[in-house]
Scaffold this motif. Structure first.
Motif, PDB file in Angstrom:
ATOM      1  N   GLY A  63       0.789  -1.215   0.000  1.00  0.00           N
ATOM      2  CA  GLY A  63       0.000   0.000   0.000  1.00  0.00           C
ATOM      3  C   GLY A  63       0.821   1.264   0.000  1.00  0.00           C
ATOM      4  O   GLY A  63       0.300   2.363   0.228  1.00  0.00           O
ATOM      5  N   ARG A  64       2.137   1.141  -0.272  1.00  0.00           N
ATOM      6  CA  ARG A  64       2.998   2.329  -0.299  1.00  0.00           C
ATOM      7  C   ARG A  64       2.934   3.046  -1.637  1.00  0.00           C
ATOM      8  O   ARG A  64       3.348   4.193  -1.749  1.00  0.00           O
ATOM      9  N   LEU A  65       2.490   2.335  -2.680  1.00  0.00           N
ATOM     10  CA  LEU A  65       2.305   2.938  -3.993  1.00  0.00           C
ATOM     11  C   LEU A  65       0.838   2.842  -4.367  1.00  0.00           C
ATOM     12  O   LEU A  65       0.168   1.853  -4.052  1.00  0.00           O
ATOM     13  N   THR A  66       0.330   3.834  -5.037  1.00  0.00           N
ATOM     14  CA  THR A  66      -1.046   3.840  -5.499  1.00  0.00           C
ATOM     15  C   THR A  66      -1.064   3.800  -7.030  1.00  0.00           C
ATOM     16  O   THR A  66      -0.013   3.881  -7.684  1.00  0.00           O
ATOM     17  N   ALA A  67      -2.248   3.723  -7.580  1.00  0.00           N
ATOM     18  CA  ALA A  67      -2.374   3.693  -9.037  1.00  0.00           C
ATOM     19  C   ALA A  67      -1.784   4.944  -9.670  1.00  0.00           C
ATOM     20  O   ALA A  67      -1.268   4.903 -10.798  1.00  0.00           O
ATOM     21  N   ALA A  68      -1.837   6.061  -8.957  1.00  0.00           N
ATOM     22  CA  ALA A  68      -1.288   7.304  -9.495  1.00  0.00           C
ATOM     23  C   ALA A  68       0.228   7.262  -9.634  1.00  0.00           C
ATOM     24  O   ALA A  68       0.811   8.052 -10.375  1.00  0.00           O
ATOM     25  N   SER A  73       2.590   0.469 -18.456  1.00  0.00           N
ATOM     26  CA  SER A  73       3.441   0.165 -19.610  1.00  0.00           C
ATOM     27  C   SER A  73       4.917   0.151 -19.224  1.00  0.00           C
ATOM     28  O   SER A  73       5.740  -0.456 -19.908  1.00  0.00           O
ATOM     29  N   ILE A  74       5.245   0.800 -18.105  1.00  0.00           N
ATOM     30  CA  ILE A  74       6.632   0.849 -17.641  1.00  0.00           C
ATOM     31  C   ILE A  74       6.870  -0.160 -16.519  1.00  0.00           C
ATOM     32  O   ILE A  74       7.896  -0.840 -16.488  1.00  0.00           O
ATOM     33  N   ARG A  75       5.891  -0.258 -15.588  1.00  0.00           N
ATOM     34  CA  ARG A  75       6.012  -1.188 -14.459  1.00  0.00           C
ATOM     35  C   ARG A  75       4.798  -2.118 -14.431  1.00  0.00           C
ATOM     36  O   ARG A  75       3.935  -2.027 -13.557  1.00  0.00           O
ATOM     37  N   PRO A  76       4.731  -3.028 -15.391  1.00  0.00           N
ATOM     38  CA  PRO A  76       3.565  -3.922 -15.453  1.00  0.00           C
ATOM     39  C   PRO A  76       3.420  -4.820 -14.232  1.00  0.00           C
ATOM     40  O   PRO A  76       2.304  -5.135 -13.822  1.00  0.00           O
ATOM     41  N   ASP A  77       4.542  -5.233 -13.630  1.00  0.00           N
ATOM     42  CA  ASP A  77       4.443  -6.123 -12.475  1.00  0.00           C
ATOM     43  C   ASP A  77       3.850  -5.403 -11.263  1.00  0.00           C
ATOM     44  O   ASP A  77       3.080  -5.985 -10.493  1.00  0.00           O
ATOM     45  N   ALA A  78       4.200  -4.149 -11.086  1.00  0.00           N
ATOM     46  CA  ALA A  78       3.606  -3.367 -10.000  1.00  0.00           C
ATOM     47  C   ALA A  78       2.126  -3.119 -10.269  1.00  0.00           C
ATOM     48  O   ALA A  78       1.295  -3.147  -9.349  1.00  0.00           O
ATOM     49  N   ALA A  79       1.788  -2.889 -11.520  1.00  0.00           N
ATOM     50  CA  ALA A  79       0.375  -2.730 -11.869  1.00  0.00           C
ATOM     51  C   ALA A  79      -0.405  -4.003 -11.567  1.00  0.00           C
ATOM     52  O   ALA A  79      -1.527  -3.954 -11.053  1.00  0.00           O
ATOM     53  N   LEU A  80       0.199  -5.146 -11.859  1.00  0.00           N
ATOM     54  CA  LEU A  80      -0.445  -6.422 -11.547  1.00  0.00           C
ATOM     55  C   LEU A  80      -0.646  -6.594 -10.045  1.00  0.00           C
ATOM     56  O   LEU A  80      -1.651  -7.141  -9.603  1.00  0.00           O
ATOM     57  N   ALA A  81       0.314  -6.118  -9.261  1.00  0.00           N
ATOM     58  CA  ALA A  81       0.181  -6.215  -7.805  1.00  0.00           C
ATOM     59  C   ALA A  81      -1.039  -5.438  -7.320  1.00  0.00           C
ATOM     60  O   ALA A  81      -1.778  -5.905  -6.441  1.00  0.00           O
ATOM     61  N   LEU A  82      -1.275  -4.256  -7.892  1.00  0.00           N
ATOM     62  CA  LEU A  82      -2.449  -3.478  -7.493  1.00  0.00           C
ATOM     63  C   LEU A  82      -3.740  -4.132  -7.987  1.00  0.00           C
ATOM     64  O   LEU A  82      -4.742  -4.182  -7.259  1.00  0.00           O
ATOM     65  N   LEU A  83      -3.727  -4.657  -9.201  1.00  0.00           N
ATOM     66  CA  LEU A  83      -4.913  -5.363  -9.701  1.00  0.00           C
ATOM     67  C   LEU A  83      -5.213  -6.585  -8.842  1.00  0.00           C
ATOM     68  O   LEU A  83      -6.376  -6.904  -8.588  1.00  0.00           O
ATOM     69  N   ASP A  84      -4.171  -7.228  -8.394  1.00  0.00           N
ATOM     70  CA  ASP A  84      -4.341  -8.414  -7.552  1.00  0.00           C
ATOM     71  C   ASP A  84      -5.002  -8.058  -6.220  1.00  0.00           C
ATOM     72  O   ASP A  84      -5.651  -8.900  -5.592  1.00  0.00           O
ATOM     73  N   GLY A  86      -7.336  -5.848  -6.001  1.00  0.00           N
ATOM     74  CA  GLY A  86      -8.686  -5.393  -6.280  1.00  0.00           C
ATOM     75  C   GLY A  86      -8.802  -3.968  -6.766  1.00  0.00           C
ATOM     76  O   GLY A  86      -9.922  -3.438  -6.850  1.00  0.00           O
ATOM     77  N   VAL A  87      -7.683  -3.321  -7.056  1.00  0.00           N
ATOM     78  CA  VAL A  87      -7.752  -1.960  -7.608  1.00  0.00           C
ATOM     79  C   VAL A  87      -8.419  -2.021  -8.980  1.00  0.00           C
ATOM     80  O   VAL A  87      -8.021  -2.809  -9.843  1.00  0.00           O
ATOM     81  N   GLU A  88      -9.431  -1.223  -9.196  1.00  0.00           N
ATOM     82  CA  GLU A  88     -10.184  -1.270 -10.450  1.00  0.00           C
ATOM     83  C   GLU A  88      -9.544  -0.348 -11.486  1.00  0.00           C
ATOM     84  O   GLU A  88      -9.675   0.866 -11.439  1.00  0.00           O
ATOM     85  N   ARG A  89      -8.850  -0.986 -12.398  1.00  0.00           N
ATOM     86  CA  ARG A  89      -8.255  -0.273 -13.536  1.00  0.00           C
ATOM     87  C   ARG A  89      -8.470  -1.148 -14.771  1.00  0.00           C
ATOM     88  O   ARG A  89      -7.570  -1.859 -15.215  1.00  0.00           O
ATOM     89  N   LEU A 108      -2.299 -12.042 -14.203  1.00  0.00           N
ATOM     90  CA  LEU A 108      -3.542 -11.290 -14.413  1.00  0.00           C
ATOM     91  C   LEU A 108      -4.753 -12.199 -14.263  1.00  0.00           C
ATOM     92  O   LEU A 108      -5.776 -11.788 -13.693  1.00  0.00           O
ATOM     93  N   ALA A 109      -4.649 -13.416 -14.751  1.00  0.00           N
ATOM     94  CA  ALA A 109      -5.776 -14.338 -14.706  1.00  0.00           C
ATOM     95  C   ALA A 109      -6.218 -14.652 -13.282  1.00  0.00           C
ATOM     96  O   ALA A 109      -7.370 -15.052 -13.053  1.00  0.00           O
ATOM     97  N   ALA A 110      -5.333 -14.465 -12.315  1.00  0.00           N
ATOM     98  CA  ALA A 110      -5.677 -14.725 -10.916  1.00  0.00           C
ATOM     99  C   ALA A 110      -6.239 -13.500 -10.205  1.00  0.00           C
ATOM    100  O   ALA A 110      -6.656 -13.593  -9.043  1.00  0.00           O
ATOM    101  N   CYS A 111      -6.281 -12.366 -10.871  1.00  0.00           N
ATOM    102  CA  CYS A 111      -6.748 -11.129 -10.236  1.00  0.00           C
ATOM    103  C   CYS A 111      -8.273 -11.115 -10.129  1.00  0.00           C
ATOM    104  O   CYS A 111      -8.970 -11.580 -11.036  1.00  0.00           O
TER     105      CYS A 111
END
Length: 505
Positions: A63-68, A73-84, A86-89, A108-111
């Motif tokens: 929870g130290r990083l947010t979607a903002a 496109s630069i950090r897809p793995d971090a984006a996946l962590a937020l999707l995992d 439940g962040v709605e993007r 992604l399939a597990a999110c």
């Protein structure tokens, strides 16, 4: 020097300025330690993620990083962590569903909460591993659809998914109402018939030992049934035919189901495999008659399993404790004992019964104090960590039983510093005492200095904040890197020394 910096990165007393310095020189190992810091600011988290991509994943999960803060496109793995989480993007999910890296599509399939169009895309992914991951975590309607997937590996994942509708699970077990699977991982890669050698010499082969296919995908069909047997959503009526199945693994999976009818329990109680009977012995589905029968099982693993049954009668449990080696953990039946039962056990002439109840950490004061005077060392070992015991009571235990209770007394949260000092100087010594005292919050510098002489306690003691700062600084040059790293993480390390260590870089 790198291990020293790793220790420093975990030091709770490290100043914010020095944290910034470490971020500026961090590699992946150092970033891992820094990302765990509870006092990391948002600005520092963003800076750390910008330096080391791998740390961005941990920071996102924490929870130290947010979607903002994340560009998918630069950090897809971090984006996946937020999707995992439940962040709605939905736009992120659509982007990642087309990622060329299979592992990302699989993640992604597990999110949760994926848009329906993304689910449809993943369900038709060209890599069956992605589809199987979706099947493992998806919603009931999609799971029901994937139960008829032509690939047996996807069906196996559906069988493990607790959201899969019961009717679909039953069909996977029996095969009724589903078209036959056309492929499995074995026939995807090998010409059938094929049996995978358990000693396969190929370094790139990831088929499990014994995997086989003669055209019927038999090893994967077995895995589907095993997964369904473990799945609590599978109707038990569809599984009862496996009570006498030749496969030990299928019978074993059945033995732990809490919805087993009495007839199935009775048949499994005579299974030739002790591990199956042991799992059955812990199963709340068995009745008192079967509990008492299993108490006489010739195999100790079965009797130990029965000791963990939540409804085992106290008289049976006491006999088991007297004749079978049971772990020192608090047993479910003892944890649930009523006040009257606790009193009865504490007053029992059988030391095994008193030992059982002494494992509780919420004993009424009068019962705790009565047990503190118990003549049996096993009872006192079980009781010694109980909070609220006085210094006099703990010392009396040591006086009566010496090395037999020493280590347990050292774990008591209320042990006074003077007692801890005496415990580490006890003759003969007990090695485990040094480790317990080294991690005790009440340990003094005098006690910790003694603990440093023990090889296994030394890294633990090196991190204790009661250790004198000068000693902590000396330990930075210890030949054991774990000791030096622990000293660097010690909040008693002088700030000037911390600054010097960072400035050397």
């Amino acid at each position: 020097m790198h291990h020293i910096l790793s220790g420093l990165a975990a030091n709770p007393a490290l100043s914010s300025e020095l944290v910034d310095r470490l971020i500026s020189i961090a590699d992946e190992d150092l970033a891992t330690e820094l990302a765990r810091r509870a006092d990391l600011s948002r600005a520092q988290a963003v800076a750390l993620a910008g330096r080391i991509d791998a740390s961005a994943v941990h920071l996102a999960y924490e929870g130290r990083l947010t979607a903002a803060d994340i560009d998918p496109s630069i950090r897809p793995d971090a984006a996946l962590a937020l999707l995992d989480q439940g962040v709605e993007r939905p736009e992120w999910a659509r982007l990642l569903a087309a990622d060329p890296v299979r592992e990302r599509r699989e993640k992604l399939a597990a999110c949760p909460g994926l848009p329906s169009d993304v689910v449809d895309t993943l369900a038709t992914d060209p890599d069956v591993r992605v589809v199987a991951e979706l099947a493992l975590w998806t919603t009931p309607d999609v799971a029901a659809r994937l139960a008829a997937h032509p690939h047996a590996q996807v069906r196996r994942a559906v069988a493990s998914n607790e959201a899969t509708p019961p009717a679909a699970l039953a069909a996977l077990v029996t095969g009724e109402g589903l078209p036959a699977a056309r492929r499995c991982l074995v026939c995807d890669r090998e010409e059938t018939p094929f049996l995978h050698d358990p000693q396969c010499p190929r370094p790139d082969c990831d088929l499990r030992p014994g995997a086989s296919c003669d055209g019927s995908h038999e090893s994967t069909v077995h895995d589907i049934r095993q997964a369904a047997l473990h799945n609590p959503a599978t109707p038990v009526e569809a599984l009862l035919g496996f009570v006498d199945h030749p496969s030990m693994l299928l019978r074993w999976a059945l033995a732990g189901r809490p919805d087993l009818p009495p007839q199935a329990c009775t048949r499994l109680a005579s299974d030739p495999v002790p591990g199956i009977r042991a799992d059955l012995a812990e199963n709340p589905a068995i009745d008192d008659h079967l509990i008492r029968a299993l108490a006489h099982d010739p195999d100790s693993i079965v009797r130990r399993g029965l000791a963990h049954h939540p409804r085992v009668p106290l008289d049976v449990l006491t006999r088991l404790a007297a004749t079978t080696r049971i772990s020192g953990a608090l047993l479910p039946r003892i944890a649930a004992a009523s006040v009257a039962e606790v009193e009865e056990l504490a007053m029992s002439p059988d030391p095994a019964a008193r030992t059982l109840v002494a494992q509780r950490r919420d004993l009424p004061t009068e019962i705790r104090d009565r047990l503190a005077d118990d003549p049996d060392a096993k009872v006192l070992k079980a009781l010694a960590p109980h909070p609220g015991l006085t210094d006099a009571q703990l010392r009396a235990m040591v006086d009566r039983h010496g090395v037999r209770v020493l280590a347990k007394v050292a774990t008591n949260p209320d042990a006074l510093p003077a007692l801890l000092e005496d415990l580490v100087r006890h003759e003969p010594a007990v090695q485990k005492v040094f480790r317990e005292v080294a991690r005790h919050r009440g340990a003094t510098a005098a006690a910790l200095l003694v603990c440093l002489a023990d090889e296994r306690a030394r890294p633990v003691a090196a991190r204790h904040p009661a250790l004198p700062p000068s000693v902590v600084a000396e330990l930075l040059t210890d030949a054991d890197r774990q000791v030096a790293k622990a000293a660097a993480a010690n909040p008693s390390l002088p700030p000037a020394v911390m600054l010097e260590l960072v400035c050397r870089q």
